[in-house]
Design an enzyme around this catalytic site. Structure first.
Site, PDB file in Angstrom:
ATOM      1  CD  GLU A 235      -2.561   1.320   2.661  1.00  0.00           C
ATOM      2  OE1 GLU A 235      -3.016   0.271   3.164  1.00  0.00           O
ATOM      3  OE2 GLU A 235      -2.680   2.433   3.196  1.00  0.00           O
TER       4      GLU A 235
ATOM      5  CG  ASP B 191      -3.665   8.932   7.826  1.00  0.00           C
ATOM      6  OD1 ASP B 191      -3.630   7.712   8.055  1.00  0.00           O
ATOM      7  OD2 ASP B 191      -3.832   9.411   6.685  1.00  0.00           O
TER       8      ASP B 191
ATOM      9  CE1 TYR C  31      -7.709  -0.340   6.951  1.00  0.00           C
ATOM     10  CE2 TYR C  31      -6.649   0.095   4.840  1.00  0.00           C
ATOM     11  CZ  TYR C  31      -6.642   0.159   6.219  1.00  0.00           C
ATOM     12  OH  TYR C  31      -5.568   0.716   6.864  1.00  0.00           O
TER      13      TYR C  31
END
Lengths: 373, 248
Positions: free
Chosen positions: B26, B37, B151
């Site tokens: 990735e 994040d 995911y």
């Protein structure tokens, strides 16, 4: 995050029609926040500009010193109804943080506020006010260390603590339903303007002027007039300086996606969000409420800029002519009124929303005039 | 993170990750406002942007990897850089670089339809995320629309290494497994950084474990001199890979 914004949307659509919620909100706005605010004919300013009569919508007289309390009380009440006990918020100039701290103290909610370290530096007094009101202020050191980064950090907190936390966003930005909800809570400004103008002279104003950062005071001013095509709407963005840049998203940005909304965005060719500059921390934001983007695209509102220098000049003019210290954000709207009014007829009437008072900016102005505070 | 600490060093980081035994690569496109994040990946994006890394540079990195290796390459990008170059234009460039899949963490299912269709048309997987707050009905829809792998975000919150792995994560993997089994591979990410975390999620039925922050932290610790981190990264990834084989 989708389940959380859905939950919020459902709660809001339920409570906005709820009679008791509406009564509680209007009582708080009246008795706690200080509504309605006066509409003041600024005769000296009118004489100086030499044209249309200029009225000031005095949101600066509200509790806390800015229009932000209209929204903070509304959403705070909603948070309590939803059973959320922890409230988080972002703040740029600190006015929304202060309003959130006040509303949460009054409503018995715990509050925490994210603020960029750059903004903490230039709005130190508001940091202290929030702390005195019982709020924890979390410094945000990422990115440009201003409002956009504070929003990023608040969003990160929210996705981590969705279950018990309410995110009390301070402007007409973010994912649905925030732009709609904040607009509705701020629409009290425009509704009062319409009522006060009609009571005064039997007609609506010819033009409305308000500053635009995220765009909450301007959207609240404009919204009740959208269907009244004869009323011209002017949003004034931060023109900044030639060297340091600007925060005039609608004037210089292009379509982008940021903070959960599709809207005009200041960005580079690759879609990286730009750093912005304004003398007014509350306007220093590279996005703008999506409904403003819509009003621009359909031509219903006109978006213009006032530079740092013009805003500071307007600040001094309003101090001396009317004895009113405006927030530097609101001074952008005053600056444009000084340009627009002379182009209009003497019988025309312009309302400028004075979104906040300038006590928070005295230190910054002091630095500019060589008086260390 | 593509371009962390600079484009050519990040190619070396990738080589180390692949030598360590990663099965899927990735690569992140650095973005100014990475709201999903935590601190580590934010810092990696800051380093990459400071060395003037552009999305085209990351695509170039992907295409160089593709020329040398056969592992699937997946891009991680926020939506605005995609939107800025146009969905079709972005995906064409990704296809040309040999990219197999794209993850857009700030594109929810409700907005992902056009992107997913455009990706499928080019034979690129549109990899969707599911979170601990995702309900059953929504989970079914996500599984039906996802391609490549699902995911699964292991915890509420943002990316970043956490010391422990909660029992809730193990339960979450087991319950997600019921939706994905026989349909799509299940990969678990966010918060995994140690071999025992990897072992636990694989043991709970995940097909893959995704580790990002742990790697970029090693890049960050090496300072400007990326070469100091390559050996460590290889060894770190090897320890994670070994854990996938240990069934608890």
């Amino acid at each position: 995050m989708i389940p959380a914004v859905r939950e919020l949307e459902e709660a809001y659509s339920l409570f906005k029609r709820d009679k008791r919620f509406k009564l509680e909100l209007s009582a708080l706005l009246r008795d706690y926040a200080g509504r309605p605010t006066p509409l003041y004919l600024a005769a000296n300013l009118t004489r100086r500009a030499g044209g249309a009569r200029i009225f000031l919508k005095r949101e600066d007289l509200l509790h806390g010193g800015a229009h932000k309390i209209n929204n903070a009380i509304g959403q705070g009440l909603l948070a309590r109804k939803m059973g959320k006990r922890r409230v988080i918020a972002e703040t740029g100039a600190g006015q929304h943080g202060v309003a959130t701290a006040m509303a949460c103290a009054a409503l018995g909610l715990r509050s925490e506020v994210y603020m960029g370290t750059e903004d903490m530096e230039r709005q130190r007094l508001n940091v202290l006010r929030m702390q005195l009101l019982g709020t924890a202020v979390h410094p945000v050191d990422g990115g440009t260390r201003t409002l956009k980064d504070a929003i990023n950090e608040a969003l990160r907190d929210w996705v981590t603590n969705l279950k018990d936390t309410y995110y009390l966003i301070g402007s007409v930005v973010g994912p649905h339903p925030y732009p709609m909800m904040v607009r509705d809570f701020q629409s009290v400004i425009g509704k009062e303007i319409a009522k006060q103008m009609l009571a005064r002279g039997g007609r609506l104003p010819d033009a409305l002027i308000a500053c635009v950062g995220g765009g909450s005071n301007s959207m609240g001013t404009f919204y009740p007039f959208l269907g009244k095509k004869r009323v011209r709407l002017y949003g004034v963005e931060a023109g900044g300086t030639a060297d340091s840049g600007n925060a005039a998203t609608l004037s210089f940005g292009r379509e982008g996606v940021v903070h959960g909304m599709l809207t005009y965005v200041l960005q580079d060719r690759d879609g990286q969000i730009s750093g912005t500059h304004s003398v007014a921390a509350g306007l220093d934001y590279p996005g703008v409420g999506p409904e403003h983007s819509f009003l621009k695209d359909i031509g219903r509102a006109k978006y213009v800029t006032a530079s740092d220098e013009e805003a500071v000049e307007a600040f001094h003019v309003l101090c001396r002519e009317e004895g009113i210290l405006p927030a530097l954000e609101s001074a952008h709207a005053v600056a444009y009124a000084l340009k627009l009014a002379p182009t209009m007829k003497k019988d025309d009437e312009v309302v400028v929303t004075l979104s906040g008072r300038g006590d928070k900016d005295v230190q910054a102005i002091g630095n500019r005039v060589g008086f260390a505070v | 993170m593509g371009g962390d600490p600079d484009p050519s060093s990040s190619l070396e980081v990738i080589e180390a990750v692949l030598k360590g035994g990663a099965d899927i690569l990735e690569i992140g496109i650095p973005f100014s406002d990475p709201i999903a994040d935590g601190k580590s990946i934010q810092a990696a994006a800051v380093r990459a942007l400071a060395s003037s890394t552009r999305p085209v540079d990351v695509l170039e990195i992907a295409s160089q990897v593709r020329r040398r290796h056969s592992v699937p390459v997946v891009l991680m990008t926020y939506f605005n850089p995609v939107f800025a170059s146009g969905i079709g234009g972005f995906l064409d460039a990704a296809k040309k670089a040999g990219v197999d899949g794209v993850i857009v963490p700030d594109l929810p299912l409700e907005e992902a339809h056009g992107f997913g269709k455009a990706a499928r048309k080019r034979g690129i997987d549109s990899i969707l995320l599911a979170a601990p707050t995702t309900g059953k009905a929504r989970m079914r829809k996500i599984v039906a629309s996802a391609s490549g792998f699902l995911y699964l975000v292991s915890v509420l919150g943002v990316t970043g290494a956490r010391s422990g792995l909660s029992s809730e994560t193990v339960a979450l993997v087991k319950s997600a497994r019921r939706f994905t089994a026989g349909r799509i591979p299940l990969a678990v990410g966010f918060g995994l950084s140690r071999p025992e975390h990897v072992e636990a999620v694989i043991g709970a039925g995940a097909d893959a474990a995704i580790v990002g922050s742990g790697i970029v932290e090693l890049v960050g610790q090496a300072g400007g001199d990326g070469s100091r981190s390559y050996g460590q990264i290889e060894e770190y990834v090897r320890s994670l890979k070994r854990a996938t084989a240990r069934r608890s």
